[in-house]
Design a protein around this motif. Sequence first.
Motif, short mmCIF file in Angstrom:
data_model
loop_
_atom_site.label_atom_id
_atom_site.label_comp_id
_atom_site.label_asym_id
_atom_site.label_seq_id
_atom_site.Cartn_x
_atom_site.Cartn_y
_atom_site.Cartn_z
N TRP A 61 0.88 -1.17 0.00
CA TRP A 61 0.00 0.00 0.00
C TRP A 61 0.91 1.22 0.00
CZ3 TRP A 61 -4.95 1.17 -0.71
CH2 TRP A 61 -5.91 0.18 -0.56
N ILE A 62 0.74 2.09 -0.97
CA ILE A 62 1.45 3.37 -1.00
C ILE A 62 0.44 4.41 -0.54
CG2 ILE A 62 2.53 5.10 -2.47
CD1 ILE A 62 3.59 2.77 -4.15
N MET A 63 0.71 5.00 0.61
CA MET A 63 -0.24 5.94 1.20
C MET A 63 0.36 7.33 1.26
SD MET A 63 -1.90 3.70 4.20
CE MET A 63 -2.65 2.13 3.90
N HIS A 64 -0.39 8.27 0.73
CA HIS A 64 0.01 9.66 0.74
C HIS A 64 -1.22 10.46 1.16
CE1 HIS A 64 1.60 13.51 -0.83
NE2 HIS A 64 2.72 12.97 -0.40
N GLU A 65 -1.05 11.73 1.42
CA GLU A 65 -2.17 12.53 1.93
C GLU A 65 -3.36 12.59 0.97
OE1 GLU A 65 -0.35 16.89 0.81
OE2 GLU A 65 0.22 15.93 2.68
N ASP A 66 -3.13 12.55 -0.34
CA ASP A 66 -4.21 12.67 -1.31
C ASP A 66 -4.63 11.36 -1.93
OD1 ASP A 66 -4.26 15.42 -0.98
OD2 ASP A 66 -2.89 15.79 -2.64
N ILE A 67 -3.79 10.32 -1.84
CA ILE A 67 -4.08 9.07 -2.54
C ILE A 67 -3.46 7.88 -1.81
CG2 ILE A 67 -2.06 9.30 -4.04
CD1 ILE A 67 -3.81 8.11 -6.33
N HIS A 80 -11.15 15.79 -1.91
CA HIS A 80 -10.66 17.10 -2.37
C HIS A 80 -9.65 16.98 -3.52
CE1 HIS A 80 -7.39 16.03 0.41
NE2 HIS A 80 -6.64 16.77 -0.39
N ALA A 81 -9.11 15.77 -3.75
CA ALA A 81 -8.10 15.58 -4.79
C ALA A 81 -8.66 14.96 -6.07
CB ALA A 81 -6.96 14.71 -4.25
N ILE A 82 -9.95 14.61 -6.06
CA ILE A 82 -10.55 14.03 -7.26
C ILE A 82 -10.52 15.07 -8.38
CG2 ILE A 82 -12.73 13.19 -8.27
CD1 ILE A 82 -13.35 11.97 -5.50
N GLY A 83 -10.05 14.64 -9.54
CA GLY A 83 -9.99 15.53 -10.69
C GLY A 83 -8.73 16.38 -10.77
N THR A 84 -7.79 16.16 -9.85
CA THR A 84 -6.57 16.97 -9.85
C THR A 84 -5.42 16.33 -10.61
OG1 THR A 84 -5.75 16.00 -7.79
CG2 THR A 84 -7.15 17.97 -7.59
N GLY A 85 -5.60 15.06 -11.03
CA GLY A 85 -4.56 14.37 -11.78
C GLY A 85 -3.59 13.58 -10.94
N PHE A 137 -3.88 10.62 -9.57
CA PHE A 137 -3.83 9.22 -9.99
C PHE A 137 -3.12 9.10 -11.34
CE2 PHE A 137 -6.07 5.50 -12.01
CZ PHE A 137 -5.41 4.54 -11.29
N LYS A 138 -3.43 9.96 -12.27
CA LYS A 138 -2.79 9.95 -13.58
C LYS A 138 -1.28 10.14 -13.44
CE LYS A 138 -2.92 12.18 -18.10
NZ LYS A 138 -3.60 13.17 -18.93
N ALA A 139 -0.87 11.02 -12.55
CA ALA A 139 0.56 11.27 -12.33
C ALA A 139 1.25 10.01 -11.81
CB ALA A 139 0.76 12.43 -11.36
N ALA A 140 0.58 9.26 -10.94
CA ALA A 140 1.16 8.02 -10.42
C ALA A 140 1.35 6.99 -11.53
CB ALA A 140 0.27 7.45 -9.31
#
Length: 77
Positions: free
Chosen positions: A20-26, A55-60, A62-65
């Motif tokens: 599990w990679i856990m960060h504040e937004d994802i 609050h991070a939905i639509g900010t990219g 996941f795409k960046a990961a």
Amino acid sequence: MPTCKELLTEFLHSTTRNVWIMHEDISIYVRKSHRLIEGELVDTFDIANVVVAEHAIGTGVFKAAIQHAETFGLVVF
């Protein structure tokens, strides 16, 4: 706190197969594996589960990961 990209890089360079990679937004549950694709054994980056903060939905984030994993030459599955 390390960035999501730094956590992904650390995982991809490790001998660990899943984490599990856990960060504040994802939070992403990922695996390194090998799959037979078109008759060839290919290294893959399997995404098993993703949780993105509202609050991070639509900010990219996941795409960046995904794009970061692809820079390692892995097929994202």
